[in-house]
Design an enzyme around this catalytic site. Structure first.
Site, PDB file in Angstrom:
ATOM      1  N   HIS A 112       2.161   3.456  -3.981  1.00  0.00           N
ATOM      2  CA  HIS A 112       3.615   3.308  -3.862  1.00  0.00           C
ATOM      3  C   HIS A 112       3.976   2.358  -2.721  1.00  0.00           C
ATOM      4  O   HIS A 112       4.771   2.672  -1.836  1.00  0.00           O
ATOM      5  CB  HIS A 112       4.281   4.678  -3.656  1.00  0.00           C
ATOM      6  CG  HIS A 112       3.909   5.686  -4.704  1.00  0.00           C
ATOM      7  ND1 HIS A 112       4.090   5.459  -6.052  1.00  0.00           N
ATOM      8  CD2 HIS A 112       3.344   6.925  -4.603  1.00  0.00           C
ATOM      9  CE1 HIS A 112       3.658   6.510  -6.736  1.00  0.00           C
ATOM     10  NE2 HIS A 112       3.208   7.401  -5.887  1.00  0.00           N
ATOM     11  N   ASP A 287       9.225   8.935  -5.763  1.00  0.00           N
ATOM     12  CA  ASP A 287       8.126   8.258  -5.078  1.00  0.00           C
ATOM     13  C   ASP A 287       8.262   6.741  -5.139  1.00  0.00           C
ATOM     14  O   ASP A 287       7.577   6.018  -4.412  1.00  0.00           O
ATOM     15  CB  ASP A 287       6.766   8.695  -5.637  1.00  0.00           C
ATOM     16  CG  ASP A 287       6.675   8.600  -7.145  1.00  0.00           C
ATOM     17  OD1 ASP A 287       7.595   8.033  -7.769  1.00  0.00           O
ATOM     18  OD2 ASP A 287       5.684   9.089  -7.705  1.00  0.00           O
TER      19      ASP A 287
END
Length: 386
Positions: A112, A287
């Site tokens: 991420h 996320d």
């Protein structure tokens, strides 16, 4: 050159290749990257595996089980990083990891990177790291084998968790979704008909909810409609339809896929304000920044907040709450790629195996994903296939 992952013939060998399994400590991260069964297989395959003590304990695996499987124990993150060519993590890199990372190391985890601090990106470049993200490992047909397993878990959990927060004692609107004779069922809207959304739809229909699915991909919605024989409603994703569905939903599940980049904010603050009193939002895109304007990351220790009289659940690592199941899924899905890396060496594996090539964010410190280069103002240098 195409490499057949079912072919066990050794084409090349990476001398001295070893794996380190980190003990995750932050944000109630209970998952572990490899199980004892996975370690046993990799040791037999020729890897040296190091385990930071306690890495598997939250998922029910003791240090002793890992040692019996062939792992060598180490007792600090610093030692783990110092001994390993390839570090296997679950949670993304954090600032606390940076002092321990070795030059030229390879890191596998949920990355991420669009949400990471620029200091992490700077360290990746300066230390010439190779960084692979589980979330973007993808084959030539668009299948994401690792995401598939975890997305299914997250989709089921989103429904179960949302039902919990609809109850009186957890601050919800005191409603049972299934309904009873004389009392209509509640409504669950799922934003996104991908892997996570489809799992949420399956769980929601199973409990008797009125289910709405919203997506721009008409083929995905057609397949879901055929599967459930008209028991769900499908809306094309535009502002009008999203606003309408959000307004009548008891539960809103955000499962908007972003494929490594920031998730689009498809639910505005005004839409949230229109929701029923103490309705529940589970933003599974958090996320990647979240698909709801009012979302902000929460933790398993403090998972919800209320804004505009709507309960928000926005835990990025929600599947850490069923860590044994998720760790098994992750470990199983990584085996064939780790076998290929051992056979070919990491460099060759990354340019010959599409899943690994697509899963790379950085290769020896060079940014190989255009949207990461754009976000952090870097030079984009795509990986070239043989």
């Amino acid at each position: 050159m195409a490499y057949n992952l079912t072919n066990t013939r050794k084409i090349a060998s990476e001398e001295g290749m070893n794996i380190g399994i980190l003990h995750e400590r932050r944000n109630q991260e209970h998952r572990v990257a490899l199980t004892p069964a996975g370690v046993f297989h990799l040791v037999k395959y020729g890897y040296q595996v190091y385990l930071e003590s306690g890495a598997g304990q939250d998922s029910g695996w003791s240090d002793e089980q890992y040692v019996k499987a062939g792992a060598q124990l180490v007792f600090s993150a610093q030692e783990l990083y110092g001994r390993s060519n390839l570090v296997m993590k679950v949670s993304p890199l954090e600032l606390e990891d940076l002092p321990y990372i070795q030059e030229g190391q390879s890191i596998f985890s949920w990355q991420h990177l669009v949400m990471r601090d620029s200091k992490i990106i700077k360290t990746i470049i300066e230390k010439e790291l190779t960084v692979i993200g589980y979330e973007i490992i993808e084959d030539l047909f668009g299948n994401r084998p690792i995401v598939t397993y975890v997305a299914e878990i997250a989709g089921y959990m989103a429904v179960i968790t949302s039902l919990h927060y609809l109850q009186n004692e957890t601050g919800g609107r005191a409603k049972m979704i299934a309904g009873i004779p004389g009392v209509p069922q509640g409504s669950i809207t799922v934003l996104g008909a991908g892997l996570t959304g489809a799992a949420a739809v399956r769980a929601a229909t199973g409990i008797g909810a009125y289910v709405v699915v919203i997506d721009k991909d008409l083929e995905k919605m057609r397949r879901l409609d055929d599967k459930y024989h008209g028991r769900i409603s499908t809306f094309y994703a535009n502002h009008t339809n999203i606003a309408k569905a959000v307004g009548f939903s008891d539960v809103l599940i955000g499962a908007v896929a972003s494929h490594g980049d920031l998730a689009p904010r498809v639910v505005s603050q005004e839409m949230v304000q229109s929701m029923k009193y103490r309705a529940v939002i589970a933003d599974l895109s958090i996320d990647q920044g979240g698909c709801v304007e009012t979302s902000r990351p929460t933790t398993l220790a403090d998972p919800v907040f209320v804004e505009h009289d709507v309960v928000h659940y926005c835990v990025p690592n929600m599947t850490a709450n069923v860590s044994r199941t998720t760790s098994n899924a992750l470990s199983n899905s990584m085996m064939r790629y780790l076998e290929a890396i051992k056979d070919l060496g990491l460099d060759k594996a990354l340019i010959t195996i599409p899943c690994l090539k697509n899963g790379a964010f950085f290769f020896k410190g060079r940014c190989v994903k255009e949207y990461i280069a754009r976000r952090f103002d870097l030079i984009f240098e795509p990986l070239k296939s043989e």
